[in-house]
Design a protein around this motif. Sequence first.
Motif, short mmCIF file in Angstrom:
data_model
loop_
_atom_site.label_atom_id
_atom_site.label_comp_id
_atom_site.label_asym_id
_atom_site.label_seq_id
_atom_site.Cartn_x
_atom_site.Cartn_y
_atom_site.Cartn_z
N ARG A 11 0.83 -1.21 0.00
CA ARG A 11 0.00 0.00 0.00
C ARG A 11 0.87 1.26 0.00
N LEU A 62 2.43 1.68 -3.41
CA LEU A 62 1.44 2.15 -4.39
C LEU A 62 1.18 3.65 -4.23
N PHE A 70 1.77 6.39 -7.16
CA PHE A 70 0.72 7.30 -7.65
C PHE A 70 1.08 8.76 -7.38
N LEU A 112 -6.48 5.68 -5.07
CA LEU A 112 -6.04 4.82 -6.18
C LEU A 112 -5.39 3.55 -5.64
N ALA A 113 -4.67 3.66 -4.54
CA ALA A 113 -4.08 2.46 -3.91
C ALA A 113 -5.19 1.54 -3.42
N THR A 134 -6.71 -0.24 -6.24
CA THR A 134 -5.84 -1.34 -6.67
C THR A 134 -6.12 -2.59 -5.84
N TYR A 166 1.36 -4.10 -8.74
CA TYR A 166 1.93 -2.98 -9.51
C TYR A 166 1.41 -2.98 -10.95
N ALA A 205 -1.98 -1.54 -10.77
CA ALA A 205 -1.84 -0.10 -10.52
C ALA A 205 -1.57 0.64 -11.83
#
Length: 181
Positions: free
Chosen positions: A34, A37, A41, A52-53, A56, A80, A83
């Motif tokens: 997390r 990510l 981002f 956004l994380a 994902t 990833y 993502a």
Amino acid sequence: MKKDWELTPEAFDQLLDWLGPERESAGKCYEEIRQRLIKIFTARGCHTPDELADETFNRVSAKLPEIAPTYQGDRKLYFYGIANFIFREYTKVKPAPLPLPPPESAAEAEHQAQCLERCLQRLEPEQRQLVTAYYQYDKRAKIEHRRRLAEQYGLSDNALKIRVHRLRQQLFQYLCEGLEK
């Protein structure tokens, strides 16, 4: 952006089971992924990296029943990869930044120009020349001009962008200092 699936407690448990056999190590892996990510981002200029994380994780959890039995390899890489897809969707729907409103009067426009000039004067001459040269031209001419600037300064295109970005941050700091006075 697609948001049709929410992470339930049961799905979260399945996700942790997939990340590791022990709950504590799986939880650490989750947090590590997390945080990574969010960094990815953020580095790509996303305004809501946390969301956004989370999206994902939602997408991976939704696909987990399908991929878990046969997935081989580093599970982090799967996150990833997802993502990257989410980032592409984000760039398609991300609202464009709003343009600055035009000055209300000629006097205000003159004041803004003087303020910018004062801030520019605080830069070193070479820095001032670079930042003003960087923002010349439009469309194709702008691209070619920036390429020549990068060559002139012995920088890659990306290094030039970074240097100008830092100069803009410095100018903004000068502007804020001027407003406080």
